[in-house]
Write an enzyme that holds these catalytic residues in place. Structure first.
Site, PDB file in Angstrom:
ATOM      1  N   SER A 258      57.829  41.859  69.602  1.00 26.50           N
ATOM      2  CA  SER A 258      57.269  43.356  69.836  1.00 26.50           C
ATOM      3  C   SER A 258      57.405  44.696  70.628  1.00 26.50           C
ATOM      4  O   SER A 258      57.653  44.949  72.423  1.00 26.50           O
ATOM      5  CB  SER A 258      56.522  42.510  72.241  1.00 26.50           C
ATOM      6  OG  SER A 258      55.617  41.842  71.365  1.00 26.50           O
TER       7      SER A 258
ATOM      8  N   TYR B  77      49.351  31.969  64.661  1.00 30.29           N
ATOM      9  CA  TYR B  77      48.619  32.922  64.060  1.00 30.29           C
ATOM     10  C   TYR B  77      47.154  32.567  63.946  1.00 30.29           C
ATOM     11  O   TYR B  77      47.410  32.415  62.639  1.00 30.29           O
ATOM     12  CB  TYR B  77      49.351  33.967  64.129  1.00 30.29           C
ATOM     13  CG  TYR B  77      50.809  34.316  64.133  1.00 30.29           C
ATOM     14  CD1 TYR B  77      51.549  33.668  65.885  1.00 30.29           C
ATOM     15  CD2 TYR B  77      51.517  35.145  63.737  1.00 30.29           C
ATOM     16  CE1 TYR B  77      52.206  34.484  66.002  1.00 30.29           C
ATOM     17  CE2 TYR B  77      52.935  35.735  64.203  1.00 30.29           C
ATOM     18  CZ  TYR B  77      53.238  34.763  65.535  1.00 30.29           C
ATOM     19  OH  TYR B  77      54.834  34.941  66.016  1.00 30.29           O
TER      20      TYR B  77
ATOM     21  N   ARG C 218      54.407  45.087  73.621  1.00 31.15           N
ATOM     22  CA  ARG C 218      52.513  44.997  73.026  1.00 31.15           C
ATOM     23  C   ARG C 218      51.781  46.666  73.175  1.00 31.15           C
ATOM     24  O   ARG C 218      50.523  45.814  73.612  1.00 31.15           O
ATOM     25  CB  ARG C 218      52.138  43.988  74.148  1.00 31.15           C
ATOM     26  CG  ARG C 218      53.425  42.729  73.520  1.00 31.15           C
ATOM     27  CD  ARG C 218      52.575  41.196  75.025  1.00 31.15           C
ATOM     28  NE  ARG C 218      53.062  40.322  74.701  1.00 31.15           N
ATOM     29  CZ  ARG C 218      53.867  39.554  73.969  1.00 31.15           C
ATOM     30  NH1 ARG C 218      52.694  39.168  73.053  1.00 31.15           N
ATOM     31  NH2 ARG C 218      54.457  38.230  74.220  1.00 31.15           N
TER      32      ARG C 218
HETATM   33  N1  LIG Z   1      58.454  35.278  68.128  1.00 32.10           N
HETATM   34  C1  LIG Z   1      57.751  35.030  68.920  1.00 32.10           C
HETATM   35  O1  LIG Z   1      57.203  34.218  70.188  1.00 32.10           O
HETATM   36  C2  LIG Z   1      56.632  36.236  68.546  1.00 32.10           C
HETATM   37  C3  LIG Z   1      55.896  36.973  70.274  1.00 32.10           C
HETATM   38  C4  LIG Z   1      54.631  38.124  69.710  1.00 32.10           C
HETATM   39  C5  LIG Z   1      55.478  38.981  68.418  1.00 32.10           C
HETATM   40  N2  LIG Z   1      55.323  38.221  67.514  1.00 32.10           N
HETATM   41  C6  LIG Z   1      55.420  39.435  66.449  1.00 32.10           C
HETATM   42  O2  LIG Z   1      56.154  40.491  66.522  1.00 32.10           O
HETATM   43  C7  LIG Z   1      55.171  40.942  65.693  1.00 32.10           C
HETATM   44  C8  LIG Z   1      55.278  42.870  67.085  1.00 32.10           C
HETATM   45  O3  LIG Z   1      55.030  42.732  68.232  1.00 32.10           O
HETATM   46  P1  LIG Z   1      53.419  42.488  69.125  1.00 32.10           P
HETATM   47  O4  LIG Z   1      51.999  42.689  68.524  1.00 32.10           O
HETATM   48  O5  LIG Z   1      53.291  41.499  69.531  1.00 32.10           O
HETATM   49  O6  LIG Z   1      54.024  44.122  69.601  1.00 32.10           O
HETATM   50  P2  LIG Z   1      54.367  45.857  69.097  1.00 32.10           P
HETATM   51  O7  LIG Z   1      54.413  45.640  68.189  1.00 32.10           O
HETATM   52  O8  LIG Z   1      55.305  45.726  70.400  1.00 32.10           O
HETATM   53  O9  LIG Z   1      52.917  46.645  69.752  1.00 32.10           O
HETATM   54  C9  LIG Z   1      51.280  45.838  69.414  1.00 32.10           C
HETATM   55  C10 LIG Z   1      50.384  46.752  69.978  1.00 32.10           C
HETATM   56  O10 LIG Z   1      50.558  48.350  69.669  1.00 32.10           O
HETATM   57  C11 LIG Z   1      49.190  48.831  68.904  1.00 32.10           C
HETATM   58  N3  LIG Z   1      50.131  49.480  68.246  1.00 32.10           N
HETATM   59  C12 LIG Z   1      50.505  49.759  67.251  1.00 32.10           C
HETATM   60  N4  LIG Z   1      51.455  50.720  66.451  1.00 32.10           N
HETATM   61  C13 LIG Z   1      50.723  51.667  67.895  1.00 32.10           C
HETATM   62  C14 LIG Z   1      51.128  53.523  67.572  1.00 32.10           C
HETATM   63  N5  LIG Z   1      52.072  54.121  66.593  1.00 32.10           N
HETATM   64  N6  LIG Z   1      50.626  53.937  69.017  1.00 32.10           N
HETATM   65  C15 LIG Z   1      49.541  53.437  69.564  1.00 32.10           C
HETATM   66  N7  LIG Z   1      49.483  51.885  69.215  1.00 32.10           N
HETATM   67  C16 LIG Z   1      50.155  51.810  68.429  1.00 32.10           C
HETATM   68  C17 LIG Z   1      48.706  47.787  67.972  1.00 32.10           C
HETATM   69  O11 LIG Z   1      47.694  48.353  68.554  1.00 32.10           O
HETATM   70  P3  LIG Z   1      46.311  48.555  67.186  1.00 32.10           P
HETATM   71  O12 LIG Z   1      46.395  47.177  66.401  1.00 32.10           O
HETATM   72  O13 LIG Z   1      44.842  48.655  67.612  1.00 32.10           O
HETATM   73  O14 LIG Z   1      47.055  49.343  66.501  1.00 32.10           O
HETATM   74  C18 LIG Z   1      49.086  46.066  69.331  1.00 32.10           C
HETATM   75  O15 LIG Z   1      47.826  46.560  70.839  1.00 32.10           O
HETATM   76  C19 LIG Z   1      53.863  40.274  65.686  1.00 32.10           C
HETATM   77  O16 LIG Z   1      52.567  41.069  65.725  1.00 32.10           O
HETATM   78  C20 LIG Z   1      54.795  39.043  65.778  1.00 32.10           C
HETATM   79  O17 LIG Z   1      54.259  38.912  64.294  1.00 32.10           O
HETATM   80  C21 LIG Z   1      56.273  37.244  67.558  1.00 32.10           C
END
Ligand SMILES: NC(=O)c1ccc[n+]([C@@H]2O[C@H](COP(=O)([O-])OP(=O)(O)OC[C@H]3O[C@@H](n4cnc5c(N)ncnc54)[C@H](OP(=O)(O)O)[C@@H]3O)[C@@H](O)[C@H]2O)c1
Length: 332
Positions: A206, A57, A210
């Protein structure tokens, strides 16, 4: 905030974690560093003790961010990071394939320890299963790092059930981190029963799809050109249009519970098993607060049945990854 145990490993973390990837990587330009430090510290103050990052990241800048932000709270928090991608080595910050060879795992551990400013990595996940390195060898290497005091717990990401079993036989797997949410439920078939049997915790990544499951993304949403979601079939115009049915369902449940769709998406995940800990990501304080408040929403058996029945009538459109990345992730 209450804590949950990640399986039988002994690792206890807040009911909800914070995914930090989007602060530096994936969803458009990196956010302001000082603002993100303040956001991470606000999360600690609000009871979050579980923070997720990876060397890729940024690359690297997300780990550095967490190292700085969490330094004053070192003893109160659990920081998870990941190894297993291959740096092109040309300074471009690009990644080319996988590398879980023992010497590479060791080198990543040493570098991550420095960036995170910690003496031990609390939870060290293999980011993707490397088909060129037997999983027993990977587990054995992490086991050695645990013996040496450089790592506390071992995790896997997007591994299939057989790989989880093989790894766990060599070194206890504390947690699996894989995608799981109302629009990606494949882990329910084989993965979740395997984790239950072996006493391994589950960290859905996610968990808000996402961002899609929050209802804040529709066919009119334009992502920054560098946003990874532009490459995902599930975010094509057609898929967004078709998958709106799931948002309508979440909206209906949310209205009845005086909650937001994001909160229902998170509460639904937490209701599946007491050893599931979602890690939603955000760059905004008001959304962090909204997500944290989801821990107070109780979905009754009747609510869950209603969601189940309605969701079973919706077919989600679009692959979750483009073809070259789809090869690296679990199918079940
Ligand atoms: N192991 C892996 O391969 C892998 C893959 C993907 C992710 N991850 C981990 O999982 C974590 C979470 O997954 P993710 O970030 O991909 O997806 P997520 O948590 O499903 O969604 C994040 C997105 O949602 C928005 N968001 C968050 N809370 C919100 C709310 N209450 N209302 C409206 N929009 C909201 C955020 O935008 P804003 O920032 O604008 O709020 C961001 O664009 C990552 O940060 C990472 O650490 C791991």
């Amino acid at each position: 905030m209450q804590k949950r145990k990640l399986g039988n490993s002994g690792l206890a973390v807040s009911t909800l974690g914070l995914g930090c990837m989007g602060m530096s990587f994936g969803y458009g330009p990196a956010a302001d560093k000082q603002e993100m430090i303040a956001l991470i510290r606000a999360a600690v103050e609000k009871g979050i003790t579980f923070f997720d990052t990876a060397e890729v990241y940024g690359p690297f800048t997300n780990e550095t961010l967490l190292g700085e932000a969490l330094a004053p709270f070192r003893d109160e928090v659990v920081i998870a990071t990941k190894f297993g991608f291959k740096d092109t080595g040309d300074g471009s910050g690009r990644w080319n394939g996988l590398d879980s060879r023992p010497e590479h795992i060791r080198a990543v551990a040493e570098a991550s320890l420095k960036r995170l400013k910690v003496e031990a990595i609390d939870l060290f996940y293999q980011h993707r299963v490397d088909p060129n390195v037997p999983i027993e060898e990977v587990a054995g290497t992490v086991s050695d790092l645990i013996q040496e005091g450089k790592v506390k717990y071992f995790g896997l990401s997007e591994a299939d059930a057989q790989t989880i079993r093989k790894a766990h036989a060599v070194q206890t797997v504390a947690a699996l981190q894989s995608e799981y949410s109302l629009w990606w439920r494949a882990p329910e078939t084989e993965i979740i029963p395997t984790l239950e049997e072996l006493g391994i915790g589950f960290v859905p990544f996610s968990p808000l799809g996402r961002g899609f499951l929050t209802g804040k993304i529709d066919t009119n949403t334009h992502f920054d050109p560098t946003d990874f979601r532009n490459t995902l079939p599930r975010f094509s115009q057609e898929a967004r249009q078709a998958n709106q049915a799931l948002i309508d369902l979440l909206g209906t449940i949310a209205r009845n519970k005086d909650a937001s769709p994001a909160q229902i998406a998170l509460a639904w995940l937490s209701a599946q098993k007491p050893w599931i800990v979602p890690i939603p990501g955000t760059t905004k304080l008001h959304r962090l607060e909204e997500n944290i408040d989801s821990v107070n929403i109780i979905l009754t058996a009747e609510d869950l049945k209603e969601i189940e029945e309605a969701a079973s009538k919706i077919t989600i459109q679009g692959d979750r990854y483009p073809e070259h990345l789809q090869k690296m992730v679990g199918k079940s």
